[in-house]
Enzyme design. Sequence first.
Site, mmCIF file in Angstrom:
data_model
loop_
_atom_site.group_PDB
_atom_site.id
_atom_site.type_symbol
_atom_site.label_atom_id
_atom_site.label_comp_id
_atom_site.label_asym_id
_atom_site.label_seq_id
_atom_site.Cartn_x
_atom_site.Cartn_y
_atom_site.Cartn_z
ATOM 1 C CD GLU A 333 -2.887 -0.781 2.540
ATOM 2 O OE1 GLU A 333 -4.024 -1.249 2.505
ATOM 3 O OE2 GLU A 333 -2.429 -0.184 3.539
ATOM 4 C CB CYS A 334 0.588 4.356 0.129
ATOM 5 S SG CYS A 334 0.806 6.140 -0.132
ATOM 6 N N GLY A 335 3.297 3.657 0.350
ATOM 7 C CA GLY A 335 4.748 3.601 0.512
ATOM 8 C C GLY A 335 5.313 2.264 0.074
ATOM 9 C CB SER A 435 -3.027 0.123 -5.338
ATOM 10 O OG SER A 435 -3.667 0.122 -4.078
#
Length: 459
Positions: A333-335, A435
């Site tokens: 996720e993200c990072g 994502s």
Amino acid sequence: MAASFHAFVLAGTGSGCGKTTVTLGLLSLMKKRGLRVQPCKVGPDYLDTGWHTAVCGTASRNLDSFMLPTSTLNALFCEQMQHADIAVIEGVMGLYDGYGTDPDYCSTAAMAKQLGCPVILLVDGKAVSTSIAATVMGFQHFDPSLNIAGVIVNRVNSETHYQLLKVAVERYCSVPVLGYVPRMEGVALPERHLGLVTARESVINQQPWQDFAAMLEQTLDIDALLALSASDNLPVGEWPALPAADAGAGLTLAIADDEAFNFYYPDNITLLARTGLNIVRFSPLHDTCLPDCQMIWLGGGYPELHAAALARNVTMLEQLRAAHQRGVAIYAECGGLMYLGSSLEDSNGDRWLMADIIPGHSKMGKRLTRFGYCEAQATQQTLLATTGEVLRGHEFHYSDFTPETPAVMSCRKVRDGKTLQAWSGGWQVGNTFASYLHVHFAQRPEMLNHWLAAARNAL
């Protein structure tokens, strides 16, 4: 009949009015009184909950009505209250600020009504006298069905100033003023362009917060606050269908957990643990050996602040690539997405080689690239969702990811019934999915079954 628990929502007139600081003081104070405290935060914020957890020692829970159906959120709250004497719930933004202009959608006020909790309104007392009553009255009249049970005044200059404010509010608004918060050195939370610095990055000095709590004990009527927040009625909730208790038996999940990656909802980890999974933690920054595992979770965080150290840990990058190649089910996720990309360009313009599992490049910007709630519909089979399934989550990032492989999710931001933005996102490569979207697994527990099945199929 004696109350079985206490719960209240600390709401503000807007962002930046001191909610988090006062919440931390109250958490420390309630803990000092010997109460079992359950901290909570309305909305998806990871930073405030991290500070809650650090100060009071109990994992703070996010109460997010965009991601979670009412019944599910209520069930999660009720479960936490089985082990607590009091819930201290920090609101989000201003009391009636939600998603769009509907004050009953994803707002602090809506959450207070959903849970049946009284609201304690935090009002700024700086440079004001009788006009403070007009502010409180406006919040009262905006939704008369909301129980604004008390007021706390922040940034008060003196006892004389406070008495003037207290008399005005109680005279014109008929709501008790529970006390005030004077200025105090040493309790401001560190900030940067991304918001608060995470509690993990700072060495928590408990003494200032204990001093702050001792001061609040003198300037707030805590006994009155406890009386106003007493209850014996929990909200009605019901769990959705959950994965079988042995669905994860025999599998090990490795969770990245260090200064670079630490944004996780405790409820998500609890749901995974309920499947019988063996959960271990590792550090992409400091460890040179990846745990023996069939699943990996790389959460959000600030990899851009540690890009050089992540790039230098070549052994970990190699082990992640090897795990991906043998089919370990990896979710990011993200990072985590930025770490799994080919490279990461930090705010200084320096580019660092990353894991190169999701072909593409991350670049830090000076402004938020995307912020807020959104929906993501899978356009093909992914690690968490089958074709057509919709996940609700939120994005908050200054970076942008330029992919070299097609996206597998159709994303959109809808507010007040209108689609404001639409874009493609989420990338599936082999048994790895990444994502920018942060999600709460309880919204659709089937996504855990998908993830577990992908891990077993690779054995």
